[in-house]
Design a protein around this motif. Sequence first.
Motif, PDB file in Angstrom:
ATOM      1  N   PRO A 187      21.656  -3.057   1.495  1.00 34.53           N
ATOM      2  CA  PRO A 187      22.507  -1.930   1.918  1.00 34.53           C
ATOM      3  C   PRO A 187      23.900  -2.151   1.328  1.00 34.53           C
ATOM      4  O   PRO A 187      24.516  -3.191   1.560  1.00 34.53           O
ATOM      5  CB  PRO A 187      22.539  -2.055   3.453  1.00 34.53           C
ATOM      6  N   ASN A 188      24.380  -1.202   0.507  1.00 36.60           N
ATOM      7  CA  ASN A 188      25.670  -1.402  -0.159  1.00 36.60           C
ATOM      8  C   ASN A 188      26.334  -0.071  -0.457  1.00 36.60           C
ATOM      9  O   ASN A 188      25.794   0.697  -1.247  1.00 36.60           O
ATOM     10  CB  ASN A 188      25.487  -2.211  -1.458  1.00 36.60           C
ATOM     11  N   PRO A 189      27.484   0.233   0.116  1.00 36.29           N
ATOM     12  CA  PRO A 189      28.183  -0.628   1.062  1.00 36.29           C
ATOM     13  C   PRO A 189      27.368  -0.813   2.342  1.00 36.29           C
ATOM     14  O   PRO A 189      26.551   0.052   2.682  1.00 36.29           O
ATOM     15  CB  PRO A 189      29.481   0.138   1.334  1.00 36.29           C
ATOM     16  N   PRO A 190      27.595  -1.915   3.069  1.00 30.91           N
ATOM     17  CA  PRO A 190      26.773  -2.181   4.252  1.00 30.91           C
ATOM     18  C   PRO A 190      27.048  -1.204   5.383  1.00 30.91           C
ATOM     19  O   PRO A 190      26.208  -1.033   6.273  1.00 30.91           O
ATOM     20  CB  PRO A 190      27.166  -3.612   4.646  1.00 30.91           C
ATOM     21  N   THR A 191      28.204  -0.554   5.324  1.00 25.71           N
ATOM     22  CA  THR A 191      28.553   0.409   6.376  1.00 25.71           C
ATOM     23  C   THR A 191      28.046   1.803   6.011  1.00 25.71           C
ATOM     24  O   THR A 191      27.927   2.147   4.835  1.00 25.71           O
ATOM     25  CB  THR A 191      30.088   0.479   6.537  1.00 25.71           C
ATOM     26  N   VAL A 192      27.745   2.580   7.054  1.00 27.38           N
ATOM     27  CA  VAL A 192      27.346   3.986   6.852  1.00 27.38           C
ATOM     28  C   VAL A 192      28.353   4.835   7.612  1.00 27.38           C
ATOM     29  O   VAL A 192      28.687   4.513   8.750  1.00 27.38           O
ATOM     30  CB  VAL A 192      25.924   4.207   7.403  1.00 27.38           C
ATOM     31  N   SER A 194      28.702   5.778   3.404  1.00 21.85           N
ATOM     32  CA  SER A 194      29.273   5.115   2.226  1.00 21.85           C
ATOM     33  C   SER A 194      30.462   5.933   1.705  1.00 21.85           C
ATOM     34  O   SER A 194      30.743   7.034   2.193  1.00 21.85           O
ATOM     35  CB  SER A 194      28.209   4.981   1.135  1.00 21.85           C
ATOM     36  N   HIS A 195      31.128   5.393   0.691  1.00 22.84           N
ATOM     37  CA  HIS A 195      32.334   6.050   0.150  1.00 22.84           C
ATOM     38  C   HIS A 195      32.019   7.290  -0.688  1.00 22.84           C
ATOM     39  O   HIS A 195      32.925   8.019  -1.090  1.00 22.84           O
ATOM     40  CB  HIS A 195      33.119   5.072  -0.730  1.00 22.84           C
ATOM     41  N   SER A 214      24.655   7.455   2.478  1.00 24.30           N
ATOM     42  CA  SER A 214      24.444   6.013   2.665  1.00 24.30           C
ATOM     43  C   SER A 214      23.807   5.500   1.380  1.00 24.30           C
ATOM     44  O   SER A 214      23.218   6.269   0.611  1.00 24.30           O
ATOM     45  CB  SER A 214      23.554   5.731   3.878  1.00 24.30           C
TER      46      SER A 214
END
Length: 340
Positions: A187-192, A194-195, A214
């Motif tokens: 998962p990249n970026p690991p946060t949802v 994403s940018h 994501s």
Amino acid sequence: MAVKVLINGYGSIGKRVADAVAKQDDMEVIGVTKTKPDFEAKLAVEKGYKLFAAIPERKGLFEEKGVEIEGTIFDVIEDADIVVDCAPGGIGKDNLENIYKKYKVKAILQGGEKAKFVEDSFNALWSYDRCYGKDYIRVVSCNTTGLCRTFYAVDSVTDIVKARVVLIRRGADPNDAKRGPINAIVPNPPTVPSHHGPDVVSVVPKFEGKILTSAVIVPTTLMHMHSLMIETTGTTRDAILDAIEKTPRVFTVSAEDGLNSTATIIEYARDLGRPRYDLWEIPIWEESVNVVDNEVFLMQAVHQESDVIPENIDCIRAMLQMEDDNMKSIEKTNKSLGIK
Ligand SMILES: NC(=O)C1=CN([C@@H]2O[C@H](COP(=O)(O)OP(=O)(O)OC[C@H]3O[C@@H](n4cnc5c(N)ncnc54)[C@H](O)[C@@H]3O)[C@@H](O)[C@H]2O)C=CC1
Ligand SMILES: O=C(OP(=O)(O)O)[C@H](O)COP(=O)(O)O
């Protein structure tokens, strides 16, 4: 008279931008820069580009290796009408502050830089007019460019209520032996989210709050892949296919023809005889296009090394006020490169 373009950072994106600029009848490459005298530096000289050291202290390295350079970036920058910065992500913003603003030269940064460092973010379909005559602009990343083009097609036939996108990102470019993963899904970026959603909004402000994304990285180098789910006020599959047909730099491919994966799409680009097998257009799988309860579904691929190249050319024309009609610039660029 042709405008003078300097390419700072002759890597994956920089060498492609240089070759594309060289194909334009209204632009000329006045130089390219490298930080070290590697094979790319030698090939740049062989191709006839004037080579300059991007970092003055490294000038001696080129001389030691017998690679012919004309000087450093500071020997050429004042001759440039515009610099296309293609340095690695994060370095462009430093170059902007330390070099381009100091020398009062217009500059384009790439998608590895953040929106806040520039006046605006560029996509030829959406923000050409906003970037017209501006000094410091970012051509958004390969993924964001792909999303902007497809949203443009959908937006041309219906209103987008909200969109969800899952991005499957390539692990590294083919020339990059240092990055991975080799055997994992990350998962990249690991946060949802994403940018990528905010990046699309930097180009199309009316999508604020509507695009959530994501992303994961997978062990492949060929292309990225996106799965889009776009809730609309109402449309049909035929209308979406027609819109894709009419939108520049996107086209449908069919699994039935054997174009059933990123592998065969890249083979197709090779068979087209594209330089470096570049696919500047976004291929959308025809079979994946569907509309269920006003929601548009589709899957597309992105050739990460090349889809932003024609955007850089159009961005130069907008910033230097060489053509005030975005569609005319797109057409001219497409013709010069051989875009479908
Ligand atoms: N490779 C890709 O798939 C894509 C990359 N981008 C963006 O384009 C930019 C460039 O990426 P790539 O071409 O992939 O990187 P790259 O690593 O292939 O090339 C960067 C080049 O800049 C040089 N460089 C290093 N420090 C420098 C400095 N201080 N000044 C000038 N040049 C310097 C490097 O030696 C190298 O030749 C990044 O912002 C990246 O996020 C955008 C779309 C796709
Ligand atoms: O620079 C890029 O890829 P990278 O940061 O993975 O090398 C591409 O433009 C993808 O960027 P994004 O997935 O952050 O939009």
